[in-house]
Design an enzyme around this catalytic site. Structure first.
Site, PDB file in Angstrom:
ATOM      1  N   GLY A  22       0.817  -1.219   0.000  1.00  0.00           N
ATOM      2  CA  GLY A  22       0.000   0.000   0.000  1.00  0.00           C
ATOM      3  C   GLY A  22       0.847   1.264   0.000  1.00  0.00           C
ATOM      4  O   GLY A  22       0.596   2.201  -0.772  1.00  0.00           O
ATOM      5  N   TYR A 145      -3.476 -19.813   5.796  1.00  0.00           N
ATOM      6  CA  TYR A 145      -3.321 -18.613   4.958  1.00  0.00           C
ATOM      7  C   TYR A 145      -3.495 -18.963   3.478  1.00  0.00           C
ATOM      8  O   TYR A 145      -4.191 -18.277   2.732  1.00  0.00           O
ATOM      9  CB  TYR A 145      -1.944 -17.995   5.202  1.00  0.00           C
ATOM     10  CG  TYR A 145      -1.620 -16.793   4.365  1.00  0.00           C
ATOM     11  CD1 TYR A 145      -2.076 -15.518   4.734  1.00  0.00           C
ATOM     12  CD2 TYR A 145      -0.852 -16.905   3.205  1.00  0.00           C
ATOM     13  CE1 TYR A 145      -1.780 -14.401   3.960  1.00  0.00           C
ATOM     14  CE2 TYR A 145      -0.547 -15.799   2.429  1.00  0.00           C
ATOM     15  CZ  TYR A 145      -1.013 -14.548   2.813  1.00  0.00           C
ATOM     16  OH  TYR A 145      -0.721 -13.444   2.047  1.00  0.00           O
ATOM     17  N   VAL A 175       7.726 -10.220  -1.786  1.00  0.00           N
ATOM     18  CA  VAL A 175       7.801  -8.763  -1.877  1.00  0.00           C
ATOM     19  C   VAL A 175       8.649  -8.217  -0.723  1.00  0.00           C
ATOM     20  O   VAL A 175       8.574  -8.719   0.401  1.00  0.00           O
ATOM     21  CB  VAL A 175       6.389  -8.132  -1.781  1.00  0.00           C
ATOM     22  CG1 VAL A 175       6.432  -6.659  -2.172  1.00  0.00           C
ATOM     23  CG2 VAL A 175       5.383  -8.883  -2.629  1.00  0.00           C
ATOM     24  N   TRP A 210      18.576 -18.291  10.250  1.00  0.00           N
ATOM     25  CA  TRP A 210      17.823 -19.513  10.525  1.00  0.00           C
ATOM     26  C   TRP A 210      17.773 -20.394   9.285  1.00  0.00           C
ATOM     27  O   TRP A 210      17.482 -19.926   8.183  1.00  0.00           O
ATOM     28  CB  TRP A 210      16.404 -19.167  10.975  1.00  0.00           C
ATOM     29  CG  TRP A 210      16.358 -18.511  12.334  1.00  0.00           C
ATOM     30  CD1 TRP A 210      17.370 -18.418  13.227  1.00  0.00           C
ATOM     31  CD2 TRP A 210      15.233 -17.852  12.919  1.00  0.00           C
ATOM     32  NE1 TRP A 210      16.957 -17.743  14.352  1.00  0.00           N
ATOM     33  CE2 TRP A 210      15.646 -17.387  14.191  1.00  0.00           C
ATOM     34  CE3 TRP A 210      13.927 -17.611  12.514  1.00  0.00           C
ATOM     35  CZ2 TRP A 210      14.795 -16.700  15.053  1.00  0.00           C
ATOM     36  CZ3 TRP A 210      13.073 -16.931  13.371  1.00  0.00           C
ATOM     37  CH2 TRP A 210      13.504 -16.476  14.630  1.00  0.00           C
ATOM     38  N   ARG A 217      14.416 -18.137  -3.655  1.00  0.00           N
ATOM     39  CA  ARG A 217      13.218 -17.300  -3.781  1.00  0.00           C
ATOM     40  C   ARG A 217      13.398 -16.283  -4.903  1.00  0.00           C
ATOM     41  O   ARG A 217      14.510 -15.816  -5.172  1.00  0.00           O
ATOM     42  CB  ARG A 217      12.948 -16.535  -2.468  1.00  0.00           C
ATOM     43  CG  ARG A 217      12.606 -17.393  -1.257  1.00  0.00           C
ATOM     44  CD  ARG A 217      11.241 -18.052  -1.394  1.00  0.00           C
ATOM     45  NE  ARG A 217      10.897 -18.860  -0.224  1.00  0.00           N
ATOM     46  CZ  ARG A 217      11.082 -20.164  -0.136  1.00  0.00           C
ATOM     47  NH1 ARG A 217      11.653 -20.831  -1.134  1.00  0.00           N
ATOM     48  NH2 ARG A 217      10.707 -20.828   0.951  1.00  0.00           N
TER      49      ARG A 217
END
Length: 323
Positions: A22, A145, A175, A210, A217
């Protein structure tokens, strides 16, 4: 002025308007990508509880949007998803149903919702494309989700078939950018690493990452995604979703992402990989062929430049950044 010029004004409501995407859309619009016939309204959870049907309907009746970009969601990183799958399912199902139904009831012309590549099947062939969303269960770590987001695609199709609504969705890859959630426990991998590097640099300690650092990705800079959102809102006419991503060749490992952050922040300490922590999905490589069919010459910001800009933003805004 716009009506006199023959342009029908658009009132564009952006839910989740103060989040990562946004804020990026708001910046891109303010920096010259907005049009004279567009009025932009950015709302957040402070304006309405979108899990509440009456509050959602009241928000739509107050602003009377002609178009909606639906970004609002309960989101979190791998470890938060593992702990709260039911909460992710219920809250997101309520939010999405309320937003889409209010849009239908108030005569909104077009809705663009935001999905995620984590909705794709866990057991699949790569690269994944838009036709594969429902072809198997998602990864068990974030099934709540993932299924809630998948249902947006189902609802979009049903609203089109039953009512002719122009509701569609985009599927961005990972993102990142200014105004992200940099929380180390609950944020996504890149902003979490940026925060970790910042703290390790402050304290002079080693950087602990981690997992193995091997998962891969495709990262998309929030400002690039914002520019693509404007294109989808204005030009993309399909109900079927579209993947918004850099190409397959732009995929990077978590280790490479960490090294880009280390370089951007001039961190000189040691990198340690905590292999007792889960890696999540090894990869979820997405095809952007459909996007390239429509926009063959779209220029993405180079990954290292985008990381550098994000690290600079975080360092400058550390006191007020979400963390």
């Amino acid at each position: 002025m716009t009506e006199a010029a023959g342009l029908v004004p658009k009132r564009i409501l952006v839910t989740g308007g103060t989040g990562l995407v946004g804020r990026a859309i708001e910046k891109v619009v303010a920096d010259g990508e907005g049009r004279p016939d567009e009025e932009w309204i950015f709302v957040s959870s402070r304006d309405a509880d979108l899990t509440n049907a009456a509050e959602t309907k009241a928000l739509f009746e107050q602003h009377k949007p002609t178009h909606v970009i639906h970004l609002a969601a309960m989101v979190g990183g791998l470890f938060k998803n593992i702990r709260y799958n039911l909460d992710f399912w219920r809250r997101n199902i309520h939010i999405n149903d309320n937003v889409l139904h209010s849009a239908y009831e108030t005569g909104v012309q077009k809705v663009v919702s935001c999905l995620s590549t984590c909705i794709f099947p866990d057991k699949t062939t790569y690269p994944i494309d838009e036709s594969m969303i429902h072809s198997g269960p998602p990864h068990s770590s974030n099934f709540g989700y993932s299924y809630a987001k998948r249902m947006i695609d189902i609802q979009n199709r049903a609203y089109f078939e039953q009512h002719g609504c122009r509701f569609t969705a985009v599927i961005p890859t990972n993102v990142f950018g200014p105004h992200d959630n940099f929380n180390i426990e609950d944020g996504h991998v890149l902003p979490g690493l940026i925060h970790k590097v910042y703290l390790a640099k402050q304290t002079g300690s080693a950087l602990t990452i981690w997992g193995t650092g091997k998962p891969r990705r495709q990262f998309i800079y929030s400002l690039d995604l914002a520019r693509l959102f404007l294109w989808v809102l204005r030009e993309y006419d399909e109900i079927e979703p579209i993947i918004l991503s850099v190409g397959e060749e732009e995929e990077v490992s978590i280790r490479e992402a960490a090294e880009a952050i280390v370089e951007a922040m001039d961190f000189r300490g040691e990198l340690v990989f905590d292999t007792t922590k889960a890696d999540g999905q090894f990869k979820k490589t997405a095809r952007n062929a459909k996007l390239r069919h429509y926009l063959p010459s779209f220029q993405f910001t180079p990954f290292r430049q985008a990381v550098k800009e994000t690290c600079a933003w975080f360092s400058t805004n550390y006191a007020n950044a979400r963390k």
